[in-house]
Design an enzyme around this catalytic site. Structure first.
Site, PDB file in Angstrom:
ATOM      1  N   ARG A 125      11.341  -6.096   4.801  1.00 17.84           N
ATOM      2  CA  ARG A 125      11.171  -4.637   4.608  1.00 17.84           C
ATOM      3  C   ARG A 125      12.207  -3.873   5.440  1.00 17.84           C
ATOM      4  O   ARG A 125      12.453  -4.185   6.594  1.00 17.84           O
ATOM      5  CB  ARG A 125       9.762  -4.220   5.036  1.00 17.84           C
ATOM      6  CG  ARG A 125       9.570  -2.708   5.044  1.00 17.84           C
ATOM      7  CD  ARG A 125       8.123  -2.311   5.018  1.00 17.84           C
ATOM      8  NE  ARG A 125       7.357  -2.791   6.168  1.00 17.84           N
ATOM      9  CZ  ARG A 125       6.036  -2.621   6.292  1.00 17.84           C
ATOM     10  NH1 ARG A 125       5.345  -2.004   5.342  1.00 17.84           N
ATOM     11  NH2 ARG A 125       5.405  -3.083   7.355  1.00 17.84           N
ATOM     12  N   ARG A 183      -9.599   0.390   8.882  1.00 20.37           N
ATOM     13  CA  ARG A 183      -9.116  -0.960   9.168  1.00 20.37           C
ATOM     14  C   ARG A 183     -10.142  -1.775   9.947  1.00 20.37           C
ATOM     15  O   ARG A 183      -9.864  -2.914  10.300  1.00 20.37           O
ATOM     16  CB  ARG A 183      -7.837  -0.860   9.990  1.00 20.37           C
ATOM     17  CG  ARG A 183      -6.621  -1.515   9.329  1.00 20.37           C
ATOM     18  CD  ARG A 183      -5.422  -1.116  10.157  1.00 20.37           C
ATOM     19  NE  ARG A 183      -4.242  -1.840   9.934  1.00 20.37           N
ATOM     20  CZ  ARG A 183      -3.126  -1.308   9.407  1.00 20.37           C
ATOM     21  NH1 ARG A 183      -3.125  -0.081   8.955  1.00 20.37           N
ATOM     22  NH2 ARG A 183      -2.032  -2.015   9.347  1.00 20.37           N
ATOM     23  N   ARG A 238      11.420  -2.236  10.974  1.00 21.42           N
ATOM     24  CA  ARG A 238      10.370  -1.899  11.934  1.00 21.42           C
ATOM     25  C   ARG A 238      10.270  -3.006  12.963  1.00 21.42           C
ATOM     26  O   ARG A 238      10.323  -4.183  12.610  1.00 21.42           O
ATOM     27  CB  ARG A 238       9.021  -1.752  11.203  1.00 21.42           C
ATOM     28  CG  ARG A 238       8.809  -0.359  10.641  1.00 21.42           C
ATOM     29  CD  ARG A 238       7.616  -0.255   9.742  1.00 21.42           C
ATOM     30  NE  ARG A 238       6.380  -0.842  10.262  1.00 21.42           N
ATOM     31  CZ  ARG A 238       5.211  -0.755   9.653  1.00 21.42           C
ATOM     32  NH1 ARG A 238       5.105  -0.091   8.504  1.00 21.42           N
ATOM     33  NH2 ARG A 238       4.135  -1.313  10.163  1.00 21.42           N
ATOM     34  N   LYS A 255       0.831  -1.218   0.000  1.00 14.51           N
ATOM     35  CA  LYS A 255       0.000   0.000   0.000  1.00 14.51           C
ATOM     36  C   LYS A 255       0.863   1.265   0.000  1.00 14.51           C
ATOM     37  O   LYS A 255       0.657   2.168  -0.800  1.00 14.51           O
ATOM     38  CB  LYS A 255      -0.946   0.008   1.214  1.00 14.51           C
ATOM     39  CG  LYS A 255      -1.921  -1.165   1.246  1.00 14.51           C
ATOM     40  CD  LYS A 255      -2.886  -1.068   2.410  1.00 14.51           C
ATOM     41  CE  LYS A 255      -2.226  -1.134   3.767  1.00 14.51           C
ATOM     42  NZ  LYS A 255      -1.505  -2.420   4.039  1.00 14.51           N
ATOM     43  N   ARG A 297      -0.167  -9.680  13.257  1.00 25.71           N
ATOM     44  CA  ARG A 297      -0.752  -8.654  12.389  1.00 25.71           C
ATOM     45  C   ARG A 297      -1.613  -9.292  11.301  1.00 25.71           C
ATOM     46  O   ARG A 297      -2.643  -8.757  10.916  1.00 25.71           O
ATOM     47  CB  ARG A 297       0.353  -7.782  11.783  1.00 25.71           C
ATOM     48  CG  ARG A 297       0.971  -6.869  12.834  1.00 25.71           C
ATOM     49  CD  ARG A 297       2.278  -6.287  12.365  1.00 25.71           C
ATOM     50  NE  ARG A 297       2.105  -5.342  11.296  1.00 25.71           N
ATOM     51  CZ  ARG A 297       3.058  -5.033  10.413  1.00 25.71           C
ATOM     52  NH1 ARG A 297       4.236  -5.616  10.480  1.00 25.71           N
ATOM     53  NH2 ARG A 297       2.822  -4.146   9.488  1.00 25.71           N
TER      54      ARG A 297
HETATM   55  P1  ADP Z   1       2.235  -1.903   3.197  1.00 25.59           P
HETATM   56  O1  ADP Z   1       2.267  -0.398   3.138  1.00 25.59           O
HETATM   57  O2  ADP Z   1       1.010  -2.464   2.528  1.00 25.59           O
HETATM   58  O3  ADP Z   1       2.429  -2.460   4.575  1.00 25.59           O
HETATM   59  P2  ADP Z   1       4.800  -1.717   1.793  1.00 25.59           P
HETATM   60  O4  ADP Z   1       4.493  -0.818   0.637  1.00 25.59           O
HETATM   61  O5  ADP Z   1       5.587  -1.133   2.920  1.00 25.59           O
HETATM   62  O6  ADP Z   1       3.448  -2.439   2.319  1.00 25.59           O
HETATM   63  O7  ADP Z   1       5.562  -2.990   1.188  1.00 25.59           O
HETATM   64  C1  ADP Z   1       6.010  -4.049   2.063  1.00 25.59           C
HETATM   65  C2  ADP Z   1       7.380  -4.548   1.580  1.00 25.59           C
HETATM   66  O8  ADP Z   1       7.228  -5.207   0.310  1.00 25.59           O
HETATM   67  C3  ADP Z   1       8.415  -3.448   1.352  1.00 25.59           C
HETATM   68  O9  ADP Z   1       9.676  -3.951   1.705  1.00 25.59           O
HETATM   69  C4  ADP Z   1       8.331  -3.163  -0.149  1.00 25.59           C
HETATM   70  O10 ADP Z   1       9.583  -2.702  -0.641  1.00 25.59           O
HETATM   71  C5  ADP Z   1       7.976  -4.542  -0.714  1.00 25.59           C
HETATM   72  N1  ADP Z   1       7.089  -4.496  -1.873  1.00 25.59           N
HETATM   73  C6  ADP Z   1       6.017  -3.689  -2.052  1.00 25.59           C
HETATM   74  N2  ADP Z   1       5.389  -3.981  -3.203  1.00 25.59           N
HETATM   75  C7  ADP Z   1       6.065  -5.028  -3.770  1.00 25.59           C
HETATM   76  C8  ADP Z   1       5.911  -5.805  -4.975  1.00 25.59           C
HETATM   77  N3  ADP Z   1       4.900  -5.564  -5.819  1.00 25.59           N
HETATM   78  N4  ADP Z   1       6.800  -6.801  -5.209  1.00 25.59           N
HETATM   79  C9  ADP Z   1       7.798  -7.058  -4.344  1.00 25.59           C
HETATM   80  N5  ADP Z   1       8.018  -6.361  -3.205  1.00 25.59           N
HETATM   81  C10 ADP Z   1       7.156  -5.359  -2.911  1.00 25.59           C
HETATM   82  P1  AMP Z   2       0.887   0.048   9.227  1.00 23.19           P
HETATM   83  O1  AMP Z   2       2.049   0.986   9.136  1.00 23.19           O
HETATM   84  O2  AMP Z   2      -0.272   0.458   8.383  1.00 23.19           O
HETATM   85  O3  AMP Z   2       1.291  -1.393   9.026  1.00 23.19           O
HETATM   86  O4  AMP Z   2       0.347   0.158  10.731  1.00 23.19           O
HETATM   87  C1  AMP Z   2       1.182  -0.154  11.842  1.00 23.19           C
HETATM   88  C2  AMP Z   2       0.331  -0.349  13.088  1.00 23.19           C
HETATM   89  O5  AMP Z   2      -0.358   0.873  13.417  1.00 23.19           O
HETATM   90  C3  AMP Z   2      -0.782  -1.394  12.978  1.00 23.19           C
HETATM   91  O6  AMP Z   2      -0.328  -2.730  13.199  1.00 23.19           O
HETATM   92  C4  AMP Z   2      -1.749  -0.918  14.076  1.00 23.19           C
HETATM   93  O7  AMP Z   2      -1.284  -1.255  15.355  1.00 23.19           O
HETATM   94  C5  AMP Z   2      -1.647   0.608  13.939  1.00 23.19           C
HETATM   95  N1  AMP Z   2      -2.651   1.128  12.982  1.00 23.19           N
HETATM   96  C6  AMP Z   2      -2.405   1.710  11.772  1.00 23.19           C
HETATM   97  N2  AMP Z   2      -3.554   2.071  11.171  1.00 23.19           N
HETATM   98  C7  AMP Z   2      -4.557   1.697  12.006  1.00 23.19           C
HETATM   99  C8  AMP Z   2      -5.976   1.772  11.944  1.00 23.19           C
HETATM  100  N3  AMP Z   2      -6.602   2.307  10.892  1.00 23.19           N
HETATM  101  N4  AMP Z   2      -6.687   1.282  12.988  1.00 23.19           N
HETATM  102  C9  AMP Z   2      -6.081   0.753  14.061  1.00 23.19           C
HETATM  103  N5  AMP Z   2      -4.750   0.631  14.183  1.00 23.19           N
HETATM  104  C10 AMP Z   2      -3.980   1.111  13.173  1.00 23.19           C
END
Ligand code: ADP
Ligand code: AMP
Length: 218
Positions: free
Chosen positions: A125, A86, A159, A13, A170
């Site tokens: 990541r 969420r 992270r 995302k 998660r």
């Molecule tokens: P989210 O915001 O949904 O938690 P991220 O955008 O941070 O996900 O992506 C999670 C991990 O996967 C990161 O390390 C990113 O670089 C990698 N990633 C994201 N999209 C792709 C893809 N289409 N193919 C391979 N790796 C990806």
């Molecule tokens: P993310 O960076 O989106 O993976 O979010 C990291 C953490 O933040 C999640 O695992 C939750 O603990 C908290 N969080 C983020 N967005 C929300 C949401 N919309 N509702 C509740 N908790 C959230």
């Protein structure tokens, strides 16, 4: 314009949002990033959110709804929402909040991906604590190992909630509480644009943009 990007943690995302906001000139509102900046700044909200985030649970709805309503207001209603809503409660409150402003969600994109792929994405990541750029140890490597491309002296970090034991929690949280948000929109007759998020970053971007461009509203 308001675009909602749904999908489990690690679906890509944040990665896709950075590209979408550039193309459509929108503000990227990531609830996770906003919470992390509250934590870094030691705010009351940050302190309250910490234990939920570190254990892979959701921060209580009321705190999130207030935080995101403020963020949407600051973005003057032109934003891509990443990680929010969420829960079904958050989705219903978002609808109410937008209605109050005379707005609605213009597009809902859902990144679809299998849990096995997610685990590898999250545990691999790495991000830059200075600029927020996101990399992956296998699929999106920085030019110099462990250092940010844009901030060369900045070492990348993992992270704490991307450790395998928290990732499992998660994913459970996603399936128990967040997946239902897709059903909420479907029940309301809202079009949800499903995208195969297992493809490469560029391919996913292309698919998302094709779908968004096909909507008259965007
Ligand atoms: P989210 O915001 O949904 O938690 P991220 O955008 O941070 O996900 O992506 C999670 C991990 O996967 C990161 O390390 C990113 O670089 C990698 N990633 C994201 N999209 C792709 C893809 N289409 N193919 C391979 N790796 C990806
Ligand atoms: P993310 O960076 O989106 O993976 O979010 C990291 C953490 O933040 C999640 O695992 C939750 O603990 C908290 N969080 C983020 N967005 C929300 C949401 N919309 N509702 C509740 N908790 C959230």
């Amino acid at each position: 314009m308001v675009i909602v990007l749904l999908g489990p943690p690690g679906a890509g995302k944040g990665t896709q949002c950075k590209r979408i906001v550039e193309k459509y000139k929108l503000v990227h509102l990531s609830s996770g990033d906003i919470l992390r900046s509250h934590r870094a700044n030691g705010t009351e909200l940050g302190k309250k959110a910490a234990e939920f985030m570190d254990s892979g649970k959701l921060v209580p709805d009321q705190l999130i709804i207030e935080m995101m309503a403020g963020a949407i207001e600051s973005a003057q209603g032109n934003c891509v929402l990443d990680g929010f809503p969420r829960t079904v409660v958050q989705a219903a409150e978002l609808d109410k909040e937008l209605l109050r402003k005379g707005q609605k969600i213009d597009a809902i994109v859902n990144l679809v991906i299998d849990d096995n792929v997610i685990e590898k994405r999250l545990t691999g990541r790495r991000s830059c604590p200075a600029c927020g750029a996101v990399y992956h140890i296998d699929t999106l490597k920085p030019k110099a190992e462990s250092f940010c491309d844009k901030c060369p002296k900045q070492e990348l970090v993992q992270r704490t909630d991307d450790k395998p034991e928290v990732v499992k929690q998660r994913l459970q949280t996603y399936h128990h509480q967040t997946a239902a948000v897709v059903g909420y929109y479907a029940e309301k007759g809202r079009q949800v644009l499903d995208i195969d998020a297992e493809k490469s970053v560029d391919e996913v971007t292309k698919l998302v943009i094709e779908k968004l461009d096909s909507l008259a509203a965007v």
